[in-house]
Design a protein around this motif. Structure first.
Motif, PDB file in Angstrom:
ATOM      1  N   ALA A  31       0.829  -1.203   0.000  1.00  0.00           N
ATOM      2  CA  ALA A  31       0.000   0.000   0.000  1.00  0.00           C
ATOM      3  C   ALA A  31       0.868   1.259   0.000  1.00  0.00           C
ATOM      4  O   ALA A  31       0.563   2.241  -0.697  1.00  0.00           O
ATOM      5  CB  ALA A  31      -0.924  -0.011   1.224  1.00  0.00           C
ATOM      6  N   LEU A  32       1.967   1.230   0.760  1.00  0.00           N
ATOM      7  CA  LEU A  32       2.877   2.377   0.799  1.00  0.00           C
ATOM      8  C   LEU A  32       3.492   2.647  -0.579  1.00  0.00           C
ATOM      9  O   LEU A  32       3.686   3.793  -0.979  1.00  0.00           O
ATOM     10  CB  LEU A  32       4.006   2.123   1.803  1.00  0.00           C
ATOM     11  CG  LEU A  32       3.709   2.350   3.283  1.00  0.00           C
ATOM     12  CD1 LEU A  32       4.893   1.909   4.133  1.00  0.00           C
ATOM     13  CD2 LEU A  32       3.421   3.838   3.535  1.00  0.00           C
ATOM     14  N   LEU A  33       3.780   1.551  -1.279  1.00  0.00           N
ATOM     15  CA  LEU A  33       4.452   1.658  -2.571  1.00  0.00           C
ATOM     16  C   LEU A  33       3.486   1.808  -3.741  1.00  0.00           C
ATOM     17  O   LEU A  33       3.919   2.096  -4.861  1.00  0.00           O
ATOM     18  CB  LEU A  33       5.327   0.413  -2.797  1.00  0.00           C
ATOM     19  CG  LEU A  33       6.550   0.280  -1.883  1.00  0.00           C
ATOM     20  CD1 LEU A  33       7.124  -1.131  -1.952  1.00  0.00           C
ATOM     21  CD2 LEU A  33       7.614   1.295  -2.289  1.00  0.00           C
ATOM     22  N   GLY A  34       2.198   1.552  -3.494  1.00  0.00           N
ATOM     23  CA  GLY A  34       1.232   1.561  -4.577  1.00  0.00           C
ATOM     24  C   GLY A  34       1.315   0.324  -5.446  1.00  0.00           C
ATOM     25  O   GLY A  34       0.999   0.355  -6.634  1.00  0.00           O
ATOM     26  N   TRP A  35       1.763  -0.785  -4.828  1.00  0.00           N
ATOM     27  CA  TRP A  35       1.911  -2.056  -5.535  1.00  0.00           C
ATOM     28  C   TRP A  35       0.895  -3.061  -4.989  1.00  0.00           C
ATOM     29  O   TRP A  35       0.503  -2.995  -3.819  1.00  0.00           O
ATOM     30  CB  TRP A  35       3.298  -2.659  -5.316  1.00  0.00           C
ATOM     31  CG  TRP A  35       4.461  -1.869  -5.789  1.00  0.00           C
ATOM     32  CD1 TRP A  35       4.454  -0.770  -6.602  1.00  0.00           C
ATOM     33  CD2 TRP A  35       5.832  -2.126  -5.451  1.00  0.00           C
ATOM     34  NE1 TRP A  35       5.729  -0.323  -6.799  1.00  0.00           N
ATOM     35  CE2 TRP A  35       6.599  -1.134  -6.121  1.00  0.00           C
ATOM     36  CE3 TRP A  35       6.481  -3.088  -4.690  1.00  0.00           C
ATOM     37  CZ2 TRP A  35       7.986  -1.078  -6.015  1.00  0.00           C
ATOM     38  CZ3 TRP A  35       7.859  -3.047  -4.585  1.00  0.00           C
ATOM     39  CH2 TRP A  35       8.609  -2.057  -5.240  1.00  0.00           C
ATOM     40  N   PRO A  36       0.516  -4.058  -5.797  1.00  0.00           N
ATOM     41  CA  PRO A  36      -0.262  -5.166  -5.241  1.00  0.00           C
ATOM     42  C   PRO A  36       0.589  -5.991  -4.274  1.00  0.00           C
ATOM     43  O   PRO A  36       1.811  -6.075  -4.430  1.00  0.00           O
ATOM     44  CB  PRO A  36      -0.663  -5.981  -6.468  1.00  0.00           C
ATOM     45  CG  PRO A  36       0.350  -5.614  -7.513  1.00  0.00           C
ATOM     46  CD  PRO A  36       0.754  -4.196  -7.238  1.00  0.00           C
ATOM     47  N   GLN A  37      -0.053  -6.566  -3.293  1.00  0.00           N
ATOM     48  CA  GLN A  37       0.675  -7.389  -2.320  1.00  0.00           C
ATOM     49  C   GLN A  37       1.412  -8.527  -3.005  1.00  0.00           C
ATOM     50  O   GLN A  37       2.493  -8.942  -2.581  1.00  0.00           O
ATOM     51  CB  GLN A  37      -0.305  -7.939  -1.278  1.00  0.00           C
ATOM     52  CG  GLN A  37       0.343  -8.755  -0.164  1.00  0.00           C
ATOM     53  CD  GLN A  37       0.351 -10.257  -0.454  1.00  0.00           C
ATOM     54  OE1 GLN A  37      -0.456 -10.716  -1.262  1.00  0.00           O
ATOM     55  NE2 GLN A  37       1.238 -10.988   0.191  1.00  0.00           N
ATOM     56  N   ALA A  38       0.891  -9.007  -4.133  1.00  0.00           N
ATOM     57  CA  ALA A  38       1.524 -10.114  -4.854  1.00  0.00           C
ATOM     58  C   ALA A  38       2.914  -9.735  -5.351  1.00  0.00           C
ATOM     59  O   ALA A  38       3.823 -10.568  -5.363  1.00  0.00           O
ATOM     60  CB  ALA A  38       0.643 -10.552  -6.021  1.00  0.00           C
ATOM     61  N   LYS A  39       3.098  -8.481  -5.750  1.00  0.00           N
ATOM     62  CA  LYS A  39       4.419  -8.060  -6.232  1.00  0.00           C
ATOM     63  C   LYS A  39       5.433  -8.081  -5.090  1.00  0.00           C
ATOM     64  O   LYS A  39       6.576  -8.535  -5.263  1.00  0.00           O
ATOM     65  CB  LYS A  39       4.349  -6.676  -6.850  1.00  0.00           C
ATOM     66  CG  LYS A  39       5.720  -6.157  -7.306  1.00  0.00           C
ATOM     67  CD  LYS A  39       5.635  -4.833  -8.041  1.00  0.00           C
ATOM     68  CE  LYS A  39       7.016  -4.340  -8.453  1.00  0.00           C
ATOM     69  NZ  LYS A  39       6.964  -3.078  -9.229  1.00  0.00           N
ATOM     70  N   VAL A  40       5.023  -7.601  -3.930  1.00  0.00           N
ATOM     71  CA  VAL A  40       5.910  -7.625  -2.762  1.00  0.00           C
ATOM     72  C   VAL A  40       6.316  -9.058  -2.459  1.00  0.00           C
ATOM     73  O   VAL A  40       7.489  -9.359  -2.215  1.00  0.00           O
ATOM     74  CB  VAL A  40       5.229  -6.982  -1.536  1.00  0.00           C
ATOM     75  CG1 VAL A  40       6.123  -7.102  -0.293  1.00  0.00           C
ATOM     76  CG2 VAL A  40       4.906  -5.521  -1.812  1.00  0.00           C
ATOM     77  N   SER A  41       5.346  -9.962  -2.479  1.00  0.00           N
ATOM     78  CA  SER A  41       5.615 -11.373  -2.195  1.00  0.00           C
ATOM     79  C   SER A  41       6.567 -11.979  -3.216  1.00  0.00           C
ATOM     80  O   SER A  41       7.517 -12.689  -2.858  1.00  0.00           O
ATOM     81  CB  SER A  41       4.302 -12.156  -2.188  1.00  0.00           C
ATOM     82  OG  SER A  41       4.546 -13.540  -2.021  1.00  0.00           O
ATOM     83  N   LYS A  42       6.351 -11.694  -4.496  1.00  0.00           N
ATOM     84  CA  LYS A  42       7.209 -12.264  -5.544  1.00  0.00           C
ATOM     85  C   LYS A  42       8.635 -11.760  -5.441  1.00  0.00           C
ATOM     86  O   LYS A  42       9.600 -12.517  -5.665  1.00  0.00           O
ATOM     87  CB  LYS A  42       6.627 -11.953  -6.918  1.00  0.00           C
ATOM     88  CG  LYS A  42       5.363 -12.739  -7.249  1.00  0.00           C
ATOM     89  CD  LYS A  42       4.813 -12.338  -8.600  1.00  0.00           C
ATOM     90  CE  LYS A  42       3.552 -13.119  -8.933  1.00  0.00           C
ATOM     91  NZ  LYS A  42       2.975 -12.691 -10.227  1.00  0.00           N
TER      92      LYS A  42
END
Length: 279
Positions: A31-42
């Motif tokens: 949310a801080l980065l404006g990314w989906p959680q899936a991208k953080v996980s990958k």
């Protein structure tokens, strides 16, 4: 079979996860980065390759802007286990030092062989300054020498941490290499003498004339039993396959068997110091 590239990407992912910390969830960081959680996980699991922009944003969002160059240097090194100095030093020496510090911090038992100069973990600031200056000229890289010296000296704090073990072997030639003015070299010998008393450090010197099982060739560090970093003129080799690790472990065993320690090592260091004091 996991490729070298995949292993490096997973290692970068572990570093990103470490920077996120336990106080922030993947969803919150996304949310801080404006990314989906899936991208953080990958990115954290090494299933996606980060871009330099991703790493810059990650460092800022996790409150670690100072590690940006370290992360980018890791990304640049993922192309191959042969990490060219031209590519690594594109932003100067300090990011390279930061990458190495992470590997030192991850390790409990470190072994080194160096036949050409005093290893970085035992260098005085003045000696390190002269070494960085020479390599900066050779590689024609940005002159961030003072930042690199500070990073190297900060890493030496690990020498005093309980539970770590540094077993360092130098060829006697490394003591006599004229890489700095005589007063700097004399002070460097004083530091080596003092290091001999540390309970975390075992310093061996291979004397001139010692019988050797192998030629005293390229310098390298062994990080536990998981990684060896070999220094060449054009590149560093980061090797973690069992076959390569086995070769360098045998090389280290054979060279260290020719070393002297304690009082005998101190005598060789004192002899080198006397030479520089006379000069």
């Amino acid at each position: 079979m996991t490729t070298d590239f995949q292993q490096d990407r997973q290692a970068l992912g572990r570093r990103l996860r470490e920077l996120r910390g336990k106080g922030t969830t993947q969803r919150q960081l996304g949310a801080l980065l404006g990314w989906p959680q899936a991208k953080v996980s990958k990115l954290e699991t090494g299933r996606q390759t980060a871009t330099p922009e991703d790493l810059m944003a990650w460092a800022q969002a996790t409150g670690h802007p100072a590690v940006t160059e370290e992360l980018v240097a890791r990304l640049q090194g993922m192309e191959t286990h042969s990490r060219s100095w031209r590519r690594q030093l594109s932003a100067g020496h300090r990011p390279v030092q930061d990458v190495l510090t992470v590997e030192y911090e991850r390790s409990r038992a470190l072994r080194a062989w160096q036949g050409a100069m005093v290893v970085g973990m035992l260098q005085t600031p003045d000696y390190a300054r002269n070494v960085f200056s020479r390599f900066t000229d050779l590689q024609q890289s940005p002159r961030d020498i003072e930042e690199a010296v500070r990073a190297r000296v900060r890493r030496q704090e690990l020498l005093y941490q309980r539970g770590r073990a540094f077993h360092i072997v130098l060829w006697e030639a490394a003591l006599h290499a004229g890489l700095a003015p005589p007063d700097v070299l004399a002070a460097q010998m004083d530091k080596l003498t003092n290091v001999i008393g540390l309970d975390t450090v075992q310093l061996g010197i291979v004397p001139f004339g010692a019988q050797l099982a192998l030629p005293p060739a390229t310098g390298f560090w062994l990080y536990d039993d998981r990684l060896v970093i070999v220094e060449e003129w054009h590149a560093e080799l980061w090797l973690d396959d069992p076959e390569s690790l086995g070769v360098y472990q045998r090389v280290w065993d054979k060279l260290s068997a020719s070393a002297v320690y304690g009082t005998h090592a101190r005598r060789l260091i004192t002899r080198a110091r006397a030479h520089f004091a006379d000069a």
